[in-house]
Write a protein that holds these residues in place. Structure first.
Motif, PDB file in Angstrom:
ATOM      1  N   ALA A 256       0.831  -1.195   0.000  1.00 40.18           N
ATOM      2  CA  ALA A 256       0.000   0.000   0.000  1.00 40.18           C
ATOM      3  C   ALA A 256       0.868   1.247   0.000  1.00 40.18           C
ATOM      4  N   GLN A 257       2.021   1.185   0.713  1.00 41.56           N
ATOM      5  CA  GLN A 257       2.927   2.319   0.763  1.00 41.56           C
ATOM      6  C   GLN A 257       3.474   2.636  -0.619  1.00 41.56           C
ATOM      7  N   ASP A 258       3.833   1.589  -1.381  1.00 45.86           N
ATOM      8  CA  ASP A 258       4.414   1.787  -2.705  1.00 45.86           C
ATOM      9  C   ASP A 258       3.422   2.376  -3.687  1.00 45.86           C
ATOM     10  N   THR A 259       2.153   2.031  -3.522  1.00 43.37           N
ATOM     11  CA  THR A 259       1.169   2.398  -4.538  1.00 43.37           C
ATOM     12  C   THR A 259       0.203   3.472  -4.059  1.00 43.37           C
ATOM     13  N   ALA A 260       0.495   4.071  -2.891  1.00 42.19           N
ATOM     14  CA  ALA A 260      -0.436   5.049  -2.337  1.00 42.19           C
ATOM     15  C   ALA A 260      -0.599   6.239  -3.250  1.00 42.19           C
ATOM     16  N   PRO A 261      -1.815   6.752  -3.373  1.00 39.88           N
ATOM     17  CA  PRO A 261      -2.045   7.928  -4.181  1.00 39.88           C
ATOM     18  C   PRO A 261      -1.331   9.129  -3.584  1.00 39.88           C
ATOM     19  N   GLN A 262      -1.136  10.136  -4.402  1.00 35.38           N
ATOM     20  CA  GLN A 262      -0.514  11.351  -3.933  1.00 35.38           C
ATOM     21  C   GLN A 262      -1.369  11.951  -2.820  1.00 35.38           C
TER      22      GLN A 262
ATOM     23  N   ARG B 162       1.895   2.515 -12.115  1.00 32.09           N
ATOM     24  CA  ARG B 162       1.431   3.099 -13.367  1.00 32.09           C
ATOM     25  C   ARG B 162       1.315   2.062 -14.481  1.00 32.09           C
ATOM     26  N   ASP B 163       2.194   1.065 -14.495  1.00 39.48           N
ATOM     27  CA  ASP B 163       2.147   0.085 -15.578  1.00 39.48           C
ATOM     28  C   ASP B 163       1.056  -0.970 -15.368  1.00 39.48           C
ATOM     29  N   LYS B 164       0.235  -0.802 -14.326  1.00 43.26           N
ATOM     30  CA  LYS B 164      -0.885  -1.717 -14.075  1.00 43.26           C
ATOM     31  C   LYS B 164      -2.228  -0.979 -14.108  1.00 43.26           C
ATOM     32  N   ARG B 165      -2.218   0.259 -14.579  1.00 43.41           N
ATOM     33  CA  ARG B 165      -3.437   1.067 -14.509  1.00 43.41           C
ATOM     34  C   ARG B 165      -4.566   0.492 -15.363  1.00 43.41           C
ATOM     35  N   ALA B 166      -4.241   0.034 -16.564  1.00 43.32           N
ATOM     36  CA  ALA B 166      -5.289  -0.488 -17.442  1.00 43.32           C
ATOM     37  C   ALA B 166      -5.953  -1.719 -16.824  1.00 43.32           C
ATOM     38  N   SER B 167      -5.148  -2.586 -16.213  1.00 44.78           N
ATOM     39  CA  SER B 167      -5.709  -3.776 -15.559  1.00 44.78           C
ATOM     40  C   SER B 167      -6.596  -3.386 -14.388  1.00 44.78           C
ATOM     41  N   ALA B 168      -6.191  -2.350 -13.655  1.00 45.48           N
ATOM     42  CA  ALA B 168      -7.002  -1.895 -12.527  1.00 45.48           C
ATOM     43  C   ALA B 168      -8.348  -1.362 -13.008  1.00 45.48           C
ATOM     44  N   VAL B 169      -8.326  -0.577 -14.076  1.00 47.55           N
ATOM     45  CA  VAL B 169      -9.574  -0.056 -14.640  1.00 47.55           C
ATOM     46  C   VAL B 169     -10.449  -1.211 -15.133  1.00 47.55           C
ATOM     47  N   ALA B 170      -9.812  -2.205 -15.746  1.00 45.10           N
ATOM     48  CA  ALA B 170     -10.557  -3.372 -16.238  1.00 45.10           C
ATOM     49  C   ALA B 170     -11.256  -4.092 -15.092  1.00 45.10           C
ATOM     50  N   ARG B 171     -10.641  -4.116 -13.918  1.00 46.88           N
ATOM     51  CA  ARG B 171     -11.265  -4.804 -12.793  1.00 46.88           C
ATOM     52  C   ARG B 171     -12.470  -4.034 -12.255  1.00 46.88           C
ATOM     53  N   VAL B 172     -12.462  -2.717 -12.382  1.00 49.43           N
ATOM     54  CA  VAL B 172     -13.654  -1.949 -12.027  1.00 49.43           C
ATOM     55  C   VAL B 172     -14.777  -2.283 -13.005  1.00 49.43           C
ATOM     56  N   PHE B 173     -14.433  -2.345 -14.296  1.00 49.86           N
ATOM     57  CA  PHE B 173     -15.422  -2.674 -15.321  1.00 49.86           C
ATOM     58  C   PHE B 173     -15.866  -4.132 -15.243  1.00 49.86           C
TER      59      PHE B 173
ATOM     60  N   PHE C 245      -3.348  -6.818 -21.684  1.00 49.83           N
ATOM     61  CA  PHE C 245      -2.604  -6.455 -22.892  1.00 49.83           C
ATOM     62  C   PHE C 245      -2.361  -4.954 -22.967  1.00 49.83           C
ATOM     63  N   ALA C 246      -3.353  -4.167 -22.542  1.00 51.36           N
ATOM     64  CA  ALA C 246      -3.227  -2.713 -22.615  1.00 51.36           C
ATOM     65  C   ALA C 246      -2.109  -2.194 -21.721  1.00 51.36           C
ATOM     66  N   ASP C 247      -1.835  -2.903 -20.609  1.00 52.47           N
ATOM     67  CA  ASP C 247      -0.718  -2.509 -19.753  1.00 52.47           C
ATOM     68  C   ASP C 247       0.607  -2.631 -20.498  1.00 52.47           C
TER      69      ASP C 247
END
Length: 405
Positions: free
Chosen positions: A5-11, A143-154, A279-281
């Motif tokens: 969580a520390q590594d990926t925490a939002p600004q 950042r290189d996992k953002r597309a996968s994260a969005v896909a999981r919301v969808f 793939f998008a990532d």
């Protein structure tokens, strides 16, 4: 090693705040997608039931479906801009609470006029929720996992077509159509609670304001990306809308065959949503071309497949879900090009996709009305998806010419 969580925490996320689990955050956000997808698609399945109960024709009852879509188009930009100064976590909670109230009102509506009004209100939080949820999802992963994260919301949205809609339809048969909307209201309340408990407590951006969000409207890349999704994804809806009619009228299938075909479509959307997100990532632009181009080819073959039999039609319906990858690509791209106007741009994505939901069926209806039959909707879908390829190429060309990429 997976990121902490520390590594990926939002600004803006500080050490004195409770740690959060990215997986739990994505699950909570996906619950909202499941609730939204259930009400959007179940309303189509429940149309004959609420039409009969409220004393209107099925053609007139379709106005309630259109009212929801109009609510999405109106609500996405308005609520995204109005909520610019709010913490994203709290904005998501309020959007889900409003969604719960309005769907409950739909269940309690005594006549068709109030039911239609409540469907419009139910559509208002849709686009803003997905837009903000996508931003939160992207903020809790590298950042290189953002597309996968969005896909999981969808993923919640696509699972709704295979799980939520059948549950709502089953409840309608044994309890009544109003139970379907009460079910969605309960899902929305559960989502609000889950987001309250699991979403990161990131402070609001002190520099955020409505005028800054409106800056997205001056960004040519935002408009090109929105147009690409609205037109290109219209190809999917051109065919999806007439799946039931094709099964029953063209192939002489039963209602059970229709249900199975819709489950196949939902399963295809779920699988391709996850695969294309991954793939998008790796290569987002190539994934976009594969989604649009692959969809165009499948839809071009759809008329032949749909007249050959249920099995061949099922294969085509499953494969045309490759277009589902478009949503993740367009959503992530909007976050990349929107600059400081992230919230409005991300929310407009879902307004654009509801325009696709209107454009595809409208054009396909003209072909069907001309006497070419329901399978001919595939040709319309192929043309729209091919247009998506062209528009995506133009969008990337403009970005390179402008020095954005």
């Amino acid at each position: 090693m997976s990121p902490t969580a520390q590594d990926t925490a939002p600004q803006g996320y500080s050490d004195d705040r409770p740690a959060f689990s990215p997986r739990a955050v994505l699950f909570a956000l996906g619950m909202g997608g499941f609730a939204i997808g259930t009400t959007e698609f179940a309303a189509m399945a429940l149309l004959p039931d609420f039409a009969a109960d409220l004393g209107v024709s099925e053609a007139r009852a379709a106005d309630a479906i259109s009212a929801y879509a109009l609510g999405v188009v109106v609500g996405a930009p308005v609520l995204a801009v109005a909520g610019a100064r709010m913490r994203k976590r709290m904005l998501l909670v309020w959007l889900m609470l409003a969604f719960a109230v309005f769907n409950t009102l739909s269940a309690l509506a005594p006549d068709f006029a109030l039911f239609t009004a409540s469907r419009f209100l139910s559509g208002l939080p849709h686009g803003a929720y997905f837009g903000v949820a996508a931003l939160v999802a992207a903020s809790v992963v590298p950042r290189d996992k953002r597309a996968s994260a969005v896909a999981r919301v969808f993923l919640g949205l696509t699972l709704a077509t295979t799980l939520g809609v059948p549950v709502a339809s089953w409840a309608s048969q044994y309890i009544g159509w109003r139970s379907g909307f009460l079910f969605v209201g309960a899902l929305a309340l559960s989502t609000a609670l889950a987001v309250t408990l699991k979403a990161p407590r990131t402070p609001a951006d002190p520099n955020a304001n409505p005028l800054r969000e409106l800056g997205a409207l001056k960004n040519r890349q935002v408009w090109l990306t929105l147009a690409t999704g609205a037109i290109g994804f219209g190809g999917f809806f051109a065919v999806y809308t007439y799946i039931a009619s094709t099964v029953q009228t063209t192939l002489g299938g039963s209602e059970t065959d229709v249900a199975i075909m819709l489950v196949v479509a939902g399963a295809g959307m779920t699988v391709f949503n996850l695969v294309m997100g991954s793939f998008a990532d790796r290569n987002m632009n190539l994934t976009g071309f594969v989604a649009f181009g692959g969809g165009a080819l499948v839809l071009l073959a759809y008329p032949l497949a749909a007249t050959a039999g249920l099995w061949t039609m099922g294969i085509a319906v499953a494969l045309m879900a490759v277009l589902g990858g478009v949503s993740t690509v367009m959503q992530t791209r909007l976050m990349n090009v929107a600059g400081d106007a992230q919230q409005l741009a991300a929310s407009l994505h879902h307004a654009a996709f509801n325009l696709a939901n209107a454009l595809g069926p409208f054009l396909a209806a003209r072909v069907v009305a001309a006497g070419y039959g329901f399978p001919a909707s595939g040709y319309v879908g192929a043309a729209l998806s091919a247009a998506g390829v062209v528009l995506f190429a133009v969008t990337l060309w403009d970005a390179r010419r402008s020095g954005i990429e």
